[in-house]
Design a protein around this motif. Structure first.
Motif, short mmCIF file in Angstrom:
data_model
loop_
_atom_site.label_atom_id
_atom_site.label_comp_id
_atom_site.label_asym_id
_atom_site.label_seq_id
_atom_site.Cartn_x
_atom_site.Cartn_y
_atom_site.Cartn_z
N ALA A 36 0.86 -1.19 0.10
CA ALA A 36 0.08 -0.09 -0.05
C ALA A 36 0.99 1.41 -0.17
CB ALA A 36 -1.02 0.08 1.16
N HIS A 37 1.88 1.35 0.87
CA HIS A 37 2.72 2.63 0.98
C HIS A 37 3.43 2.77 -0.50
CE1 HIS A 37 1.87 1.76 5.33
NE2 HIS A 37 2.04 3.13 5.34
N PRO A 38 4.01 2.12 -0.97
CA PRO A 38 4.68 2.27 -1.92
C PRO A 38 4.07 2.60 -3.16
CG PRO A 38 4.92 -0.04 -1.66
CD PRO A 38 4.73 0.57 -0.44
N ALA A 39 2.52 1.87 -3.23
CA ALA A 39 1.77 2.06 -4.43
C ALA A 39 1.10 3.31 -4.44
CB ALA A 39 0.86 0.85 -4.63
N ILE A 40 0.88 3.78 -3.27
CA ILE A 40 0.15 5.14 -3.11
C ILE A 40 1.09 6.23 -3.41
CG2 ILE A 40 -0.78 6.69 -1.71
CD1 ILE A 40 -2.28 4.09 -0.32
N ALA A 41 2.30 5.95 -2.85
CA ALA A 41 3.32 7.24 -3.22
C ALA A 41 3.79 7.23 -4.44
CB ALA A 41 4.47 6.63 -2.18
N LEU A 42 3.98 6.16 -5.11
CA LEU A 42 4.23 6.09 -6.36
C LEU A 42 3.19 6.59 -7.55
CD1 LEU A 42 6.40 2.89 -6.39
CD2 LEU A 42 7.25 5.21 -7.01
N ALA A 43 2.05 6.27 -7.18
CA ALA A 43 0.80 6.92 -7.93
C ALA A 43 0.66 8.45 -7.53
CB ALA A 43 -0.52 6.12 -7.49
N GLU A 44 0.89 8.96 -6.49
CA GLU A 44 1.08 10.09 -6.43
C GLU A 44 2.24 11.14 -7.07
OE1 GLU A 44 0.75 11.29 -2.12
OE2 GLU A 44 -1.10 10.32 -2.00
N PHE A 45 3.39 10.40 -6.82
CA PHE A 45 4.34 10.87 -7.57
C PHE A 45 4.55 10.99 -8.95
CE2 PHE A 45 8.86 10.23 -9.55
CZ PHE A 45 9.52 11.18 -8.95
N TYR A 46 3.87 10.00 -9.61
CA TYR A 46 3.57 10.45 -11.04
C TYR A 46 2.53 10.73 -11.72
CZ TYR A 46 8.01 7.25 -11.84
OH TYR A 46 9.16 6.66 -11.71
N VAL A 96 -0.85 9.41 -11.53
CA VAL A 96 -1.30 8.64 -12.57
C VAL A 96 -2.56 8.06 -11.55
CG1 VAL A 96 0.35 8.38 -13.90
CG2 VAL A 96 0.32 6.85 -11.87
N PRO A 97 -3.54 7.41 -12.08
CA PRO A 97 -4.35 6.37 -11.20
C PRO A 97 -3.91 5.52 -10.51
CG PRO A 97 -5.31 6.82 -13.60
CD PRO A 97 -3.87 7.27 -13.52
N LEU A 98 -4.64 5.03 -9.53
CA LEU A 98 -3.97 3.82 -8.65
C LEU A 98 -5.36 2.75 -8.72
CD1 LEU A 98 -2.36 2.32 -6.67
CD2 LEU A 98 -3.38 3.47 -5.04
N VAL A 99 -4.95 1.75 -9.48
CA VAL A 99 -5.67 0.41 -9.36
C VAL A 99 -5.09 -0.50 -8.22
CG1 VAL A 99 -6.89 -1.35 -10.60
CG2 VAL A 99 -6.46 0.93 -11.74
N SER A 100 -6.06 -1.07 -7.46
CA SER A 100 -5.61 -2.14 -6.21
C SER A 100 -6.51 -3.41 -6.42
CB SER A 100 -5.66 -1.29 -4.97
OG SER A 100 -5.07 -0.35 -4.81
N THR A 101 -6.04 -4.45 -6.61
CA THR A 101 -6.40 -5.96 -6.49
C THR A 101 -6.45 -6.14 -4.98
OG1 THR A 101 -5.89 -6.57 -8.67
CG2 THR A 101 -6.72 -8.19 -6.99
N LEU A 102 -7.71 -6.28 -4.38
CA LEU A 102 -7.53 -6.93 -2.85
C LEU A 102 -7.62 -8.55 -2.95
CD1 LEU A 102 -10.01 -3.94 -1.51
CD2 LEU A 102 -7.19 -4.31 -1.62
N HIS A 103 -6.87 -9.02 -2.63
CA HIS A 103 -6.73 -10.50 -2.75
C HIS A 103 -7.36 -11.26 -1.47
CE1 HIS A 103 -4.16 -10.75 -6.27
NE2 HIS A 103 -3.76 -9.74 -5.89
N ALA A 104 -7.40 -10.58 -0.34
CA ALA A 104 -7.93 -11.35 0.93
C ALA A 104 -7.90 -9.77 1.65
CB ALA A 104 -7.23 -12.07 1.42
N THR A 105 -8.86 -10.18 3.01
CA THR A 105 -8.70 -8.92 3.87
C THR A 105 -8.50 -9.58 5.40
OG1 THR A 105 -10.94 -9.31 4.79
CG2 THR A 105 -10.73 -8.04 2.88
N GLU A 106 -7.86 -8.77 6.15
CA GLU A 106 -7.48 -9.21 7.65
C GLU A 106 -8.45 -9.81 8.26
OE1 GLU A 106 -4.32 -9.76 10.44
OE2 GLU A 106 -4.54 -9.75 8.44
#
Length: 469
Positions: free
Chosen positions: A119-129, A131-141
């Protein structure tokens, strides 16, 4: 499109099904003409001196395997610290893509995150570039712990999942049940698309069960974790052995509950009948699937359960709980036998029925394979004029295929004309055309007869599907 995928698993670093999912998705996207970069990691327990950041192109995908930073964190003991350290290293590598060197100025059009650990690198890189962020949620805690997030680390993981879900511009889940779960846990979110997992059927050789000459062999494949319900299969084994003496259970996989499960087998007095196989490679797994009378998937929580499709592709009858995506993939009495999660008596009954009627169990496995194959081709089949199944399969499988074809608005081709009488009169009326001789529709198959439903569908669609000559 330029796609930056961020995942804590990517071959050769594979912990569970997520790594295989990301690998196949990346390769398929690259083959479709997209530029794909995968940010992954080096193996746990390594450091930058022995395993520096390594970038390479494999199967058309640029893989950047990020080195672990020098501070030592153990995933089992310092999970959040370990995750944040990995994320920090991934951010630095992701930013470096636009510099001379690895990416030579490359910048993504979209960032695709896979699960909360990135989550942290994906959100940071989407903001840096920007661009849109797409997330696949494979499971939940919450799902992994039966709805409980009472522990400190549980709450921390749950909060990161919530953050990733709410920061994303679009979400992907692997089953309808996961969509319901995510919506219930995280509230109003960006649009959610269900994209069910798939497998490459060509790598899973189909083999029908041979008549059993000795005690029954059951198989479990997956991680050794509480939510996988292996404890219920072990608890059921003494009951199964009373009606089917000598039945054994082989358990393939690794996980945190290994010691507990071994002790549980001793508690239930079946330690000699339970074999822990550890992690299997593909060839070994296929061999065990072919040898098993049934695969037992007793999950108490399961977002999808891709092993059910892999087992069906190998011809192995499936006995599964109705948890999550398993309940969508395995239809009780049609494509397998099902039971409620944590229902040891129901599990016992389903296994006994499977062992008592091997022919019916084989037919259900074939129907699961046919259904999964047709769903994989759903988008193409919807436009095709013909869906063909040219393999010699059971009448039940033909009936199932015909229904799938009818629902997709196609006609049906069977290379084996003796099968057409098994179709009900009502179904025959509903189908536009039933052809039992390939020459009647101008097919020239020319190649060896396909051995699997996957090969048959691909073969016919190449000849008479959209864009065919």
């Amino acid at each position: 499109m330029k796609i930056l995928m961020v995942s804590w698993e990517y071959p050769p670093v594979v912990v569970g099904g997520l790594g295989r999912h990301v690998h196949h998705l990346a390769v398929e996207l690259a083959e479709a003409g997209h530029e794909v970069v995968v940010l992954a990691r080096r193996p746990s327990g390594t450091d930058s001196s022995s395993h520096p950041t390594h970038s390479y192109i494999a199967e058309g995908v640029l893989v950047v395997a990020v080195a672990e930073d020098p501070p030592h964190f153990d995933f089992g003991e310092d999970m959040l610290a370990w995750t944040l350290a990995m994320g920090h290293a991934m951010v630095r590598a992701g930013v470096a893509l636009r510099k001379p060197g690895i990416g030579e100025g490359w910048a993504p059009d979209v960032v695709h995150a896979h699960d909360w650990l990135v989550a942290h690198p994906a959100i940071a890189l989407a903001e840096f570039y920007d661009v849109p962020l797409v997330s696949t949620l494979h499971a939940t805690e919450a799902g992994r712990h039966s709805g409980w997030v009472s522990g400190r680390i549980n709450r921390q993981v749950h909060s990161v999942e919530w953050w990733l879900a709410n920061e994303s511009d679009a979400l992907i889940t692997c089953s309808a049940s996961m969509t319901d779960e995510v919506t219930r846990l995280y509230g109003d979110l960006a649009p959610i698309t269900v994209i069910r997992n798939g497998i490459d059927v060509s790598t899973w050789h189909f083999r029908r069960r041979q008549p059993r000459s000795g005690p029954a062999k059951l198989l479990y494949v997956g991680r050794l974790e509480y939510e996988k319900g292996i404890q219920d299969a072990i608890a059921a084994l003494p009951r199964i052995r009373r009606s089917h003496p000598g039945t054994t259970l082989a358990i393939a996989g690794e996980g945190t509950q290994y010691d507990w499960l071994r002790e549980l087998a001793r508690t239930h007095r079946v330690a000699r009948s339970v074999e822990f196989l550890g992690k299997l490679d593909h060839t070994e797994l296929l061999s065990w699937l072919h040898a098993a009378d049934a695969i037992v998937l007793p999950s108490r929580y399961e977002p999808f359960g891709i092993i059910a499709l892999e087992a069906a592709a190998a011809g192995t009858p499936v006995v599964a709980s109705t948890a999550g995506g398993l309940g969508e993939a395995v239809v009780d009495g049609e494509t397998g036998l099902s039971f409620q999660p944590a229902d040891v008596a129901g599990l016992t009954s389903a296994v006994r029925e499977t062992l008592d009627d091997p022919a019916a169990a084989q037919h259900r496995a074939e129907r699961l394979l046919v259904g999964a194959t047709a769903r994989r081709h759903q988008d193409v089949i919807g436009e095709a004029r013909v869906l063909g199944l040219c393999m010699e399969v059971s009448p039940d499988a033909v009936e199932a295929a015909a229904r799938i074809a009818h629902d997709a608005g196609t006609c049906v081709v069977f290379n084996n004309s003796p099968f057409h009488p098994v179709l009900s009169a009502g179904l025959l009326e509903a189908i536009d055309v039933l052809v039992v001789n390939e020459t009647e529709c101008g097919l020239v198959l020319g190649a060896p007869a396909p051995e699997t439903a996957e090969e048959a569908v691909d073969c016919v669609l190449r000849v008479c599907g959209p864009g065919a000559p």
